[in-house]
Design a protein around this motif. Sequence first.
Motif, short mmCIF file in Angstrom:
data_model
loop_
_atom_site.label_atom_id
_atom_site.label_comp_id
_atom_site.label_asym_id
_atom_site.label_seq_id
_atom_site.Cartn_x
_atom_site.Cartn_y
_atom_site.Cartn_z
N ARG A 74 40.96 43.93 40.22
CA ARG A 74 40.56 44.80 39.12
C ARG A 74 39.95 43.97 37.96
O ARG A 74 38.98 44.38 37.33
CB ARG A 74 41.75 45.60 38.61
CG ARG A 74 42.17 46.73 39.54
CD ARG A 74 43.35 47.51 38.96
NE ARG A 74 43.77 48.56 39.85
CZ ARG A 74 43.21 49.77 39.92
NH1 ARG A 74 42.17 50.06 39.13
NH2 ARG A 74 43.66 50.68 40.75
N GLN A 75 40.56 42.82 37.71
CA GLN A 75 40.04 41.96 36.64
C GLN A 75 38.65 41.43 36.98
O GLN A 75 37.74 41.41 36.14
CB GLN A 75 41.01 40.79 36.40
CG GLN A 75 42.30 41.21 35.71
CD GLN A 75 43.29 40.08 35.57
OE1 GLN A 75 43.19 39.07 36.29
NE2 GLN A 75 44.24 40.22 34.67
N SER A 127 44.28 41.21 40.37
CA SER A 127 43.23 40.18 40.37
C SER A 127 41.87 40.80 40.67
O SER A 127 40.87 40.50 40.00
CB SER A 127 43.56 39.11 41.40
OG SER A 127 42.51 38.19 41.54
N GLU A 142 35.00 42.15 35.11
CA GLU A 142 34.19 41.03 34.60
C GLU A 142 32.89 40.88 35.36
O GLU A 142 32.08 39.99 35.06
CB GLU A 142 35.00 39.73 34.70
CG GLU A 142 36.25 39.72 33.82
CD GLU A 142 37.17 38.55 34.14
OE1 GLU A 142 36.81 37.77 35.07
OE2 GLU A 142 38.23 38.43 33.50
#
Length: 585
Positions: free
Chosen positions: A553-554, A551, A558
Amino acid sequence: MEIPREKIDEILARTDIGALISQYVTLKPSGKDLKGLCPFHTEKTPSFLVHPDRGFFKCFGCGEGGGPIQFLMKIEGIPFGEAIGILANRAGITLSTSEGERKRLSEKSILIKVLTAAAHYYNETLIKAAVGKTALNYALQRGLSQKTLTDFNMGYAPGGGDFLARHLRGLKISYEAMERAGIVRRSNRGDYYDYFRDRLMFPIADSQGRIVGMGGRAMSAEVQSKYLNSPETPIFFKRHILYGLSVAKPSIRKEEQVYVVEGYMDAVSMYQGGFTNVVASMGTSLSEEQARAISRYTKNVILAYDADTAGATATDRGIEIFEKAGLYVKVMEMPIGEDPDSIIRKQGSAYFSSLAANAKGIIEYKIDNLVSKYDMRSPESKQEFVRELVPVLKEVKGEIRLSEYIRVLSQRHNIPEESLRKIVAGTRVKKQIPDENPVFTKKLKLPEEILLNCILTNPSYISICREYSINEKCMKSAYFSVYTALLNAEIEGTEPLSVDILSRIFRTEEQLKTAIDLSVKEGANGCNEEQVRILLKKIEHRRIKDERELSFRQKLAEGKLDYNDPDFREYIESLRKMKSPGANN
């Protein structure tokens, strides 16, 4: 043929895996288990373990493992149904078959039945029939006893046309089946005739004692083909079979060595002469498959081939094949024009035994062959001798042993010792030998490995596992499939799971193999409820940690990651602690 699960369980429950595997491997006690050299790969240090109490085996050298069924399938190269049939016979269990199932019997089973019936006919003809009297007298005159004829199920194929074919047809065996078994031929006119005629017969059995082929010996010197074998069939591959192995197995294990000869008569005569640990390669072309078959029972071979050019060539080829299979070889030297059969008949067992006692090691044999090949008085021949000698000396293991060979050869053949040493030292490379070190670790490492070991050795922990949310993201897929199958099984008690229960739980060979691997590894250090809960929490926490990391890393990718987010700061702090010296992982 479908076999009910309950019947398979009964067969496994009645099978002593230690006794079964002992037919193929020399096993010695190792605590409550049995240990031996693995029959599935070359090794010199035993890494093959049998667990009689739980009914399975495991090799830590090559990774093979399983129960009685898997062992038979692997070592005999047979399908599941046939392995079950063998175990059922051993256990005295009848596998009922319907009329339809009988029609679907495998080609292999049909051919074995045809050949067994043929062997019985040949034997009855030799022992009891008037037409076999001449052949019986021939066998007795060659010194064979009635007991030996019985032990090897020897027989006689009458001369003429279709004696065997008509007899088997009377037993409602089809001509087509006889032809596929290699014992009859079809003429251009369409009628069938016997393949073997006027020959002393030697039924050829596999390691289980099942007749898979035939060999016939001419009794007249005028016949062009002295020996005649049945053609290769779906059950008879000459390179896979050793004549006499099914009879010799107990003696090979007891004596811890085997004599390998060329022909049937050599093997039969030696057996009768007291050398019961003998097999024949059925000709001069020993195969790698035959060498591997021998390696299941012993690592020590005495080659006793004929003293002729073909025999010498076969010996050289045999040495190469046996060495490749990791076997230790000695070579018996026969008097010119003699073979094991003629020596025992003419000179007796004591003389043969003296020849065996003087069998040469491989290096001695190769050196003596080279010496006999060259005129050592000629400088040119001596140069050629040294050129061929060097590769032989490179095979010698141990510096002291090599040094002694060089010293003796130099003195015996007047070769400058220092020169020979320099030549050998300049070209010598270490001979590659099979890796003796096990490649499969015996230690449990991952939390899920330890957890599964705990469950497999005490299934009462399954109820605790059901309290935790473990999914496919928590462990490797191979382990998760085993874990899931265990949780879905209806198992009670605290005793380690035996192979009959494991084979009922796991639907695939891969699952069963993984379960057995985990069962025999060390590192659980005595499971208890507290340890199981700790392991489950570790596995569950690892999933949560991985999901949080993904989570973060995402969000980072973004551009939405909040570095002041308490969850993220907590995550970073946990990583820092894990990397700190002395941190408790």
